[in-house]
Design a protein around this motif. Structure first.
Motif, PDB file in Angstrom:
ATOM      1  N   ILE A   1      -0.273   7.948   6.454  1.00  0.00           N
ATOM      2  CA  ILE A   1      -0.977   8.605   5.359  1.00  0.00           C
ATOM      3  C   ILE A   1      -1.355  10.030   5.750  1.00  0.00           C
ATOM      4  CG2 ILE A   1      -3.156   8.615   4.081  1.00  0.00           C
ATOM      5  CD1 ILE A   1      -2.914   5.513   4.014  1.00  0.00           C
ATOM      6  N   ASP A   2      -1.883  10.215   6.971  1.00  0.00           N
ATOM      7  CA  ASP A   2      -2.252  11.556   7.429  1.00  0.00           C
ATOM      8  C   ASP A   2      -1.038  12.485   7.434  1.00  0.00           C
ATOM      9  OD1 ASP A   2      -4.824  10.649   7.762  1.00  0.00           O
ATOM     10  OD2 ASP A   2      -4.685  10.420   9.934  1.00  0.00           O
ATOM     11  N   LEU A   3       0.094  11.979   7.897  1.00  0.00           N
ATOM     12  CA  LEU A   3       1.310  12.793   7.919  1.00  0.00           C
ATOM     13  C   LEU A   3       1.770  13.123   6.498  1.00  0.00           C
ATOM     14  CD1 LEU A   3       3.308  11.026  10.790  1.00  0.00           C
ATOM     15  CD2 LEU A   3       2.290  13.313  10.844  1.00  0.00           C
TER      16      LEU A   3
ATOM     17  N   PRO B   1       0.810  -1.216   0.000  1.00  0.00           N
ATOM     18  CA  PRO B   1       0.000   0.000   0.000  1.00  0.00           C
ATOM     19  C   PRO B   1       0.842   1.264   0.000  1.00  0.00           C
ATOM     20  CG  PRO B   1       0.041  -0.962   2.187  1.00  0.00           C
ATOM     21  CD  PRO B   1       0.727  -1.936   1.284  1.00  0.00           C
ATOM     22  N   THR B   2       0.195   2.363  -0.283  1.00  0.00           N
ATOM     23  CA  THR B   2       0.874   3.651  -0.301  1.00  0.00           C
ATOM     24  C   THR B   2       1.395   4.009   1.087  1.00  0.00           C
ATOM     25  OG1 THR B   2       0.617   5.951  -1.029  1.00  0.00           O
ATOM     26  CG2 THR B   2      -1.220   4.982   0.189  1.00  0.00           C
ATOM     27  N   ALA B   3       2.478   4.787   1.122  1.00  0.00           N
ATOM     28  CA  ALA B   3       3.055   5.353   2.353  1.00  0.00           C
ATOM     29  C   ALA B   3       3.708   4.320   3.253  1.00  0.00           C
ATOM     30  CB  ALA B   3       1.993   6.125   3.150  1.00  0.00           C
ATOM     31  N   VAL B   4       4.067   3.161   2.712  1.00  0.00           N
ATOM     32  CA  VAL B   4       4.629   2.113   3.562  1.00  0.00           C
ATOM     33  C   VAL B   4       6.151   1.981   3.419  1.00  0.00           C
ATOM     34  CG1 VAL B   4       4.506   0.107   2.014  1.00  0.00           C
ATOM     35  CG2 VAL B   4       3.921  -0.157   4.446  1.00  0.00           C
TER      36      VAL B   4
ATOM     37  N   GLN C   1      -5.358  -1.538  -2.211  1.00  0.00           N
ATOM     38  CA  GLN C   1      -4.046  -1.984  -2.658  1.00  0.00           C
ATOM     39  C   GLN C   1      -3.631  -3.265  -1.939  1.00  0.00           C
ATOM     40  OE1 GLN C   1      -2.074   1.858  -1.781  1.00  0.00           O
ATOM     41  NE2 GLN C   1      -1.078   1.624  -3.771  1.00  0.00           N
ATOM     42  N   GLU C   2      -3.734  -3.252  -0.613  1.00  0.00           N
ATOM     43  CA  GLU C   2      -3.294  -4.417   0.147  1.00  0.00           C
ATOM     44  C   GLU C   2      -4.151  -5.634  -0.183  1.00  0.00           C
ATOM     45  OE1 GLU C   2      -1.344  -5.546   4.362  1.00  0.00           O
ATOM     46  OE2 GLU C   2      -2.550  -3.721   4.267  1.00  0.00           O
ATOM     47  N   SER C   3      -5.462  -5.424  -0.345  1.00  0.00           N
ATOM     48  CA  SER C   3      -6.346  -6.527  -0.708  1.00  0.00           C
ATOM     49  C   SER C   3      -5.940  -7.125  -2.049  1.00  0.00           C
ATOM     50  CB  SER C   3      -7.792  -6.034  -0.749  1.00  0.00           C
ATOM     51  OG  SER C   3      -8.659  -7.054  -1.183  1.00  0.00           O
TER      52      SER C   3
ATOM     53  N   ALA D   1      -9.664   9.397   1.246  1.00  0.00           N
ATOM     54  CA  ALA D   1      -9.607   8.657  -0.017  1.00  0.00           C
ATOM     55  C   ALA D   1      -8.337   7.814  -0.097  1.00  0.00           C
ATOM     56  CB  ALA D   1      -9.669   9.631  -1.188  1.00  0.00           C
ATOM     57  N   THR D   2      -7.239   8.333   0.421  1.00  0.00           N
ATOM     58  CA  THR D   2      -5.982   7.587   0.388  1.00  0.00           C
ATOM     59  C   THR D   2      -6.038   6.371   1.298  1.00  0.00           C
ATOM     60  OG1 THR D   2      -4.789   9.645  -0.079  1.00  0.00           O
ATOM     61  CG2 THR D   2      -3.479   7.761   0.611  1.00  0.00           C
ATOM     62  N   ARG D   3      -6.665   6.512   2.456  1.00  0.00           N
ATOM     63  CA  ARG D   3      -6.811   5.361   3.351  1.00  0.00           C
ATOM     64  C   ARG D   3      -7.641   4.260   2.685  1.00  0.00           C
ATOM     65  NH1 ARG D   3      -7.113   9.521   7.432  1.00  0.00           N
ATOM     66  NH2 ARG D   3      -9.392   9.511   7.370  1.00  0.00           N
TER      67      ARG D   3
END
Length: 330
Positions: free
Chosen positions: A208-210, A10-13, A275-277, A267-269
Protein backbone atom coordinates in the motif's frame (compact mmCIF):
# COMPACT_ATOMS: atom_id res chain seq x y z
CA UNK A 1 -22.55 -24.91 -13.54
CA UNK A 2 -21.13 -21.59 -12.35
CA UNK A 3 -22.28 -18.38 -13.99
CA UNK A 4 -19.73 -15.99 -12.46
CA UNK A 5 -16.15 -16.09 -11.16
CA UNK A 6 -15.37 -13.47 -8.52
CA UNK A 7 -11.91 -12.28 -7.44
CA UNK A 8 -12.06 -10.39 -4.15
CA UNK A 9 -9.83 -9.21 -1.32
CA UNK A 10 -8.17 -6.08 0.05
CA UNK A 11 -6.71 -3.30 -2.03
CA UNK A 12 -3.20 -3.63 -3.53
CA UNK A 13 -3.18 -7.43 -3.39
CA UNK A 14 -3.20 -8.13 -7.15
CA UNK A 15 -6.87 -8.83 -7.96
CA UNK A 16 -6.95 -7.07 -11.34
CA UNK A 17 -4.01 -9.01 -12.76
CA UNK A 18 -5.40 -12.35 -11.59
CA UNK A 19 -8.77 -11.54 -13.16
CA UNK A 20 -7.13 -10.98 -16.56
CA UNK A 21 -5.07 -14.17 -16.15
CA UNK A 22 -8.22 -16.14 -15.44
CA UNK A 23 -10.10 -14.64 -18.37
CA UNK A 24 -7.27 -15.62 -20.73
CA UNK A 25 -7.03 -19.10 -19.22
CA UNK A 26 -10.76 -19.73 -19.63
CA UNK A 27 -10.58 -19.28 -23.38
CA UNK A 28 -7.42 -21.36 -23.70
CA UNK A 29 -8.61 -24.19 -21.47
CA UNK A 30 -12.37 -24.33 -21.98
CA UNK A 31 -12.94 -22.56 -25.27
CA UNK A 32 -15.30 -20.16 -23.48
CA UNK A 33 -14.24 -16.55 -23.46
CA UNK A 34 -13.70 -14.73 -20.19
CA UNK A 35 -14.57 -11.05 -19.71
CA UNK A 36 -14.01 -8.82 -16.67
CA UNK A 37 -16.73 -6.89 -14.82
CA UNK A 38 -15.52 -4.18 -12.47
CA UNK A 39 -16.73 -4.21 -8.85
CA UNK A 40 -14.58 -1.35 -7.54
CA UNK A 41 -16.90 1.54 -6.75
CA UNK A 42 -14.27 4.21 -7.45
CA UNK A 43 -13.22 2.73 -10.80
CA UNK A 44 -16.75 3.39 -12.00
CA UNK A 45 -15.78 7.05 -12.20
CA UNK A 46 -14.57 8.48 -15.48
CA UNK A 47 -11.06 9.92 -15.23
CA UNK A 48 -10.25 8.52 -11.79
CA UNK A 49 -7.41 6.36 -13.04
CA UNK A 50 -4.21 6.86 -11.08
CA UNK A 51 -5.71 7.03 -7.61
CA UNK A 52 -7.85 3.94 -8.14
CA UNK A 53 -5.05 1.88 -9.77
CA UNK A 54 -7.31 1.31 -12.76
CA UNK A 55 -5.69 -1.24 -15.04
CA UNK A 56 -4.31 0.61 -18.10
CA UNK A 57 -5.82 -0.41 -21.42
CA UNK A 58 -2.64 -2.11 -22.65
CA UNK A 59 -2.44 -4.23 -19.50
CA UNK A 60 -5.92 -5.64 -20.09
CA UNK A 61 -4.34 -7.78 -22.83
CA UNK A 62 -7.35 -7.58 -25.10
CA UNK A 63 -9.74 -8.92 -22.45
CA UNK A 64 -12.98 -6.88 -22.52
CA UNK A 65 -13.61 -4.93 -19.31
CA UNK A 66 -17.09 -3.76 -18.34
CA UNK A 67 -18.33 -1.00 -16.01
CA UNK A 68 -15.24 1.16 -15.99
CA UNK A 69 -15.61 4.93 -16.53
CA UNK A 70 -19.41 5.04 -16.53
CA UNK A 71 -20.11 7.92 -14.10
CA UNK A 72 -18.95 11.52 -13.95
CA UNK A 73 -17.16 12.53 -10.76
CA UNK A 74 -19.97 14.83 -9.61
CA UNK A 75 -22.47 11.95 -9.54
CA UNK A 76 -23.07 10.11 -6.25
CA UNK A 77 -22.35 6.39 -6.06
CA UNK A 78 -25.49 4.29 -6.34
CA UNK A 79 -25.10 0.60 -5.57
CA UNK A 80 -28.70 -0.16 -6.62
CA UNK A 81 -28.03 1.23 -10.11
CA UNK A 82 -24.74 -0.63 -10.20
CA UNK A 83 -26.51 -3.87 -9.32
CA UNK A 84 -28.84 -3.48 -12.31
CA UNK A 85 -25.99 -2.64 -14.68
CA UNK A 86 -23.73 -5.45 -13.47
CA UNK A 87 -26.42 -8.10 -13.65
CA UNK A 88 -27.25 -6.97 -17.16
CA UNK A 89 -23.60 -7.59 -18.07
CA UNK A 90 -23.63 -11.01 -16.39
CA UNK A 91 -26.78 -12.03 -18.26
CA UNK A 92 -25.37 -10.71 -21.54
CA UNK A 93 -22.24 -12.81 -20.99
CA UNK A 94 -24.38 -15.88 -20.37
CA UNK A 95 -26.29 -15.24 -23.60
CA UNK A 96 -22.96 -15.18 -25.47
CA UNK A 97 -21.56 -18.23 -23.65
CA UNK A 98 -18.97 -16.01 -21.96
CA UNK A 99 -17.90 -16.43 -18.34
CA UNK A 100 -17.68 -13.08 -16.52
CA UNK A 101 -14.95 -12.49 -13.95
CA UNK A 102 -16.21 -10.04 -11.34
CA UNK A 103 -13.28 -8.27 -9.70
CA UNK A 104 -13.04 -5.65 -6.98
CA UNK A 105 -12.73 -4.88 -3.32
CA UNK A 106 -15.96 -2.96 -2.77
CA UNK A 107 -17.72 -5.55 -0.65
CA UNK A 108 -21.25 -4.22 -0.96
CA UNK A 109 -20.94 -3.96 -4.74
CA UNK A 110 -19.69 -7.53 -5.02
CA UNK A 111 -22.51 -8.81 -2.84
CA UNK A 112 -25.06 -6.72 -4.76
CA UNK A 113 -24.21 -8.76 -7.86
CA UNK A 114 -23.69 -12.20 -6.37
CA UNK A 115 -26.32 -12.41 -3.62
CA UNK A 116 -30.04 -11.93 -3.20
CA UNK A 117 -30.13 -8.31 -2.13
CA UNK A 118 -32.81 -5.65 -2.39
CA UNK A 119 -32.12 -1.99 -1.78
CA UNK A 120 -34.67 0.11 0.10
CA UNK A 121 -35.73 3.23 -1.77
CA UNK A 122 -34.82 6.76 -0.79
CA UNK A 123 -36.92 9.74 0.20
CA UNK A 124 -35.45 13.10 -0.85
CA UNK A 125 -37.05 14.98 2.03
CA UNK A 126 -35.89 12.51 4.67
CA UNK A 127 -32.41 12.39 3.14
CA UNK A 128 -32.19 16.20 2.99
CA UNK A 129 -33.29 16.54 6.62
CA UNK A 130 -30.72 14.00 7.80
CA UNK A 131 -27.97 15.62 5.74
CA UNK A 132 -28.84 19.01 7.25
CA UNK A 133 -28.64 17.45 10.70
CA UNK A 134 -25.27 15.98 9.81
CA UNK A 135 -24.02 19.41 8.78
CA UNK A 136 -25.34 20.94 12.02
CA UNK A 137 -24.18 18.42 14.63
CA UNK A 138 -21.47 16.42 12.87
CA UNK A 139 -21.06 12.67 12.33
CA UNK A 140 -20.20 11.87 15.95
CA UNK A 141 -23.64 12.65 17.35
CA UNK A 142 -25.34 11.09 14.34
CA UNK A 143 -23.31 7.92 14.87
CA UNK A 144 -24.38 7.84 18.53
CA UNK A 145 -27.98 8.07 17.37
CA UNK A 146 -27.41 5.19 14.98
CA UNK A 147 -25.87 3.14 17.80
CA UNK A 148 -29.12 3.47 19.75
CA UNK A 149 -31.27 2.49 16.77
CA UNK A 150 -29.09 -0.26 15.34
CA UNK A 151 -25.98 -1.19 17.39
CA UNK A 152 -24.78 -3.71 14.79
CA UNK A 153 -24.86 -1.10 12.02
CA UNK A 154 -22.97 1.34 14.24
CA UNK A 155 -20.26 -1.25 14.77
CA UNK A 156 -19.72 -1.66 11.02
CA UNK A 157 -19.92 2.03 10.02
CA UNK A 158 -17.06 4.31 11.00
CA UNK A 159 -18.07 7.26 13.23
CA UNK A 160 -16.64 9.69 10.68
CA UNK A 161 -18.47 8.27 7.66
CA UNK A 162 -21.34 10.75 7.56
CA UNK A 163 -22.66 9.57 4.19
CA UNK A 164 -23.16 5.97 5.35
CA UNK A 165 -24.55 7.07 8.72
CA UNK A 166 -27.17 9.18 6.97
CA UNK A 167 -28.11 6.32 4.65
CA UNK A 168 -28.46 3.88 7.55
CA UNK A 169 -30.68 6.29 9.49
CA UNK A 170 -32.73 6.94 6.36
CA UNK A 171 -33.33 3.21 5.79
CA UNK A 172 -34.30 2.73 9.44
CA UNK A 173 -36.78 5.59 9.23
CA UNK A 174 -38.30 4.48 5.93
CA UNK A 175 -38.54 0.74 6.64
CA UNK A 176 -39.05 0.69 10.39
CA UNK A 177 -36.39 -2.03 10.59
CA UNK A 178 -32.71 -2.01 11.52
CA UNK A 179 -30.39 -1.10 8.68
CA UNK A 180 -28.61 -4.44 9.08
CA UNK A 181 -31.90 -6.25 8.42
CA UNK A 182 -31.60 -5.08 4.82
CA UNK A 183 -28.12 -6.52 4.28
CA UNK A 184 -27.68 -9.82 2.40
CA UNK A 185 -27.28 -13.13 4.20
CA UNK A 186 -24.88 -14.90 1.81
CA UNK A 187 -27.68 -16.45 -0.23
CA UNK A 188 -26.33 -16.73 -3.78
CA UNK A 189 -28.20 -15.13 -6.66
CA UNK A 190 -25.84 -16.70 -9.23
CA UNK A 191 -23.86 -19.96 -9.10
CA UNK A 192 -20.40 -18.57 -8.48
CA UNK A 193 -16.79 -19.47 -7.67
CA UNK A 194 -15.30 -16.86 -5.33
CA UNK A 195 -11.53 -16.52 -5.01
CA UNK A 196 -9.97 -14.33 -2.34
CA UNK A 197 -6.41 -13.01 -2.39
CA UNK A 198 -4.77 -12.28 0.93
CA UNK A 199 -1.39 -11.10 2.18
CA UNK A 200 0.21 -10.88 5.63
CA UNK A 201 -0.43 -7.44 7.06
CA UNK A 202 3.19 -6.21 7.04
CA UNK A 203 3.54 -7.14 3.37
CA UNK A 204 0.18 -5.63 2.46
CA UNK A 205 1.04 -2.42 4.30
CA UNK A 206 4.29 -2.20 2.36
CA UNK A 207 2.47 -2.73 -0.93
CA UNK A 208 0.00 0.00 0.00
CA UNK A 209 2.81 2.43 0.89
CA UNK A 210 4.50 1.74 -2.45
CA UNK A 211 1.22 2.21 -4.30
CA UNK A 212 0.66 5.59 -2.66
CA UNK A 213 4.17 6.75 -3.59
CA UNK A 214 3.55 5.58 -7.15
CA UNK A 215 0.24 7.48 -7.30
CA UNK A 216 1.98 10.78 -6.66
CA UNK A 217 4.89 9.90 -8.95
CA UNK A 218 2.50 9.07 -11.78
CA UNK A 219 0.72 12.42 -11.53
CA UNK A 220 -2.20 12.11 -9.11
CA UNK A 221 -2.16 15.85 -8.42
CA UNK A 222 -2.49 16.66 -12.12
CA UNK A 223 -5.34 14.15 -12.39
CA UNK A 224 -7.11 15.76 -9.44
CA UNK A 225 -6.62 19.26 -10.88
CA UNK A 226 -8.29 18.12 -14.09
CA UNK A 227 -11.14 16.38 -12.26
CA UNK A 228 -11.65 19.41 -10.02
CA UNK A 229 -12.64 21.36 -13.13
CA UNK A 230 -15.15 18.59 -13.91
CA UNK A 231 -16.93 18.85 -10.56
CA UNK A 232 -14.92 16.54 -8.30
CA UNK A 233 -15.54 18.69 -5.22
CA UNK A 234 -19.29 18.56 -5.79
CA UNK A 235 -19.30 14.76 -5.88
CA UNK A 236 -20.45 13.35 -2.54
CA UNK A 237 -18.67 10.06 -3.25
CA UNK A 238 -15.75 10.72 -5.58
CA UNK A 239 -14.38 13.66 -3.59
CA UNK A 240 -14.04 11.42 -0.52
CA UNK A 241 -12.12 8.68 -2.35
CA UNK A 242 -8.81 7.60 -0.85
CA UNK A 243 -6.03 9.75 -2.27
CA UNK A 244 -8.39 12.18 -3.95
CA UNK A 245 -9.55 13.83 -0.73
CA UNK A 246 -5.95 14.16 0.42
CA UNK A 247 -4.79 15.48 -2.97
CA UNK A 248 -7.52 18.12 -2.88
CA UNK A 249 -6.35 19.14 0.58
CA UNK A 250 -2.79 19.39 -0.71
CA UNK A 251 -3.89 21.57 -3.63
CA UNK A 252 -5.73 23.80 -1.15
CA UNK A 253 -2.60 24.17 0.96
CA UNK A 254 -4.15 22.32 3.92
CA UNK A 255 -1.63 19.46 3.71
CA UNK A 256 1.95 19.17 2.55
CA UNK A 257 2.76 16.46 0.01
CA UNK A 258 4.32 14.33 2.74
CA UNK A 259 1.23 14.73 4.95
CA UNK A 260 -1.10 13.93 2.05
CA UNK A 261 0.79 10.74 1.26
CA UNK A 262 0.95 9.67 4.89
CA UNK A 263 -2.76 10.26 5.46
CA UNK A 264 -3.62 8.39 2.25
CA UNK A 265 -1.48 5.40 3.24
CA UNK A 266 -2.90 5.30 6.77
CA UNK A 267 -6.50 5.50 5.56
CA UNK A 268 -5.85 2.87 2.90
CA UNK A 269 -4.35 0.46 5.43
CA UNK A 270 -7.44 0.84 7.62
CA UNK A 271 -9.66 0.33 4.60
CA UNK A 272 -7.79 -2.83 3.59
CA UNK A 273 -8.41 -4.35 7.03
CA UNK A 274 -12.13 -3.61 6.75
CA UNK A 275 -12.19 -5.15 3.27
CA UNK A 276 -10.59 -8.38 4.43
CA UNK A 277 -12.87 -8.55 7.48
CA UNK A 278 -15.91 -8.13 5.22
CA UNK A 279 -14.91 -10.85 2.77
CA UNK A 280 -13.74 -13.28 5.46
CA UNK A 281 -17.25 -13.37 6.87
CA UNK A 282 -18.32 -15.10 3.64
CA UNK A 283 -17.63 -18.84 4.00
CA UNK A 284 -17.93 -19.30 0.22
CA UNK A 285 -14.67 -17.50 -0.54
CA UNK A 286 -11.67 -19.73 -1.29
CA UNK A 287 -8.61 -17.86 -0.02
CA UNK A 288 -5.21 -18.03 -1.70
CA UNK A 289 -1.89 -16.35 -0.83
CA UNK A 290 -1.29 -13.47 -3.22
CA UNK A 291 2.36 -14.39 -3.81
CA UNK A 292 2.02 -18.14 -4.31
CA UNK A 293 4.37 -19.17 -7.14
CA UNK A 294 1.59 -21.33 -8.54
CA UNK A 295 -1.21 -18.84 -7.85
CA UNK A 296 -2.85 -19.08 -11.27
CA UNK A 297 -2.76 -22.88 -11.23
CA UNK A 298 -4.38 -23.00 -7.80
CA UNK A 299 -7.00 -20.47 -8.81
CA UNK A 300 -7.71 -22.43 -11.99
CA UNK A 301 -8.11 -25.62 -9.96
CA UNK A 302 -10.83 -23.97 -7.89
CA UNK A 303 -12.56 -22.70 -11.02
CA UNK A 304 -12.33 -26.08 -12.75
CA UNK A 305 -13.93 -27.72 -9.73
CA UNK A 306 -16.80 -25.27 -9.92
CA UNK A 307 -17.16 -25.61 -13.69
CA UNK A 308 -17.37 -29.37 -13.37
CA UNK A 309 -19.88 -29.17 -10.54
CA UNK A 310 -17.48 -30.43 -7.87
CA UNK A 311 -17.26 -28.50 -4.63
CA UNK A 312 -14.45 -28.14 -2.13
CA UNK A 313 -14.60 -26.83 1.40
CA UNK A 314 -13.52 -23.16 1.39
CA UNK A 315 -11.97 -23.68 4.82
CA UNK A 316 -9.32 -25.90 3.26
CA UNK A 317 -8.01 -22.97 1.25
CA UNK A 318 -8.00 -20.78 4.35
CA UNK A 319 -5.15 -22.83 5.78
CA UNK A 320 -2.80 -21.39 3.17
CA UNK A 321 -3.40 -17.87 4.43
CA UNK A 322 -3.57 -18.66 8.13
CA UNK A 323 -0.13 -20.24 8.11
CA UNK A 324 1.30 -17.06 6.59
CA UNK A 325 0.10 -14.80 9.41
CA UNK A 326 1.77 -14.16 12.76
CA UNK A 327 0.02 -15.76 15.74
CA UNK A 328 -1.35 -12.38 16.78
CA UNK A 329 -3.20 -12.06 13.48
CA UNK A 330 -4.67 -15.57 13.21
Amino acid sequence: MIKVIAVVGPTAVGKSDLAVDLAEWLEERTGRRGEVINADSMQLYRGMDIGTAKLPFEERRGVPHHLLDIWDVHEPADVATYQTLARERVDDCADRDVIPVLVGGSGLYVRAVLDHMEFPGTNPRVRARLENELADVGPGLMHARLAEADPEAARTILPGNGRRIVRALEVIELTGRPFTANLPDHTSFYPCAQLGLSAPRPELDERIDLRVERMWDQGLLEEVRRLDKQGLREGRTASKALGYAQALAQLDGELTETEAKEQTAQATRRFARRQESWFRRDHRVHWLPYDAPNLLERAMAQVESALSGRTEEPGEALVDVATMLPNSQR
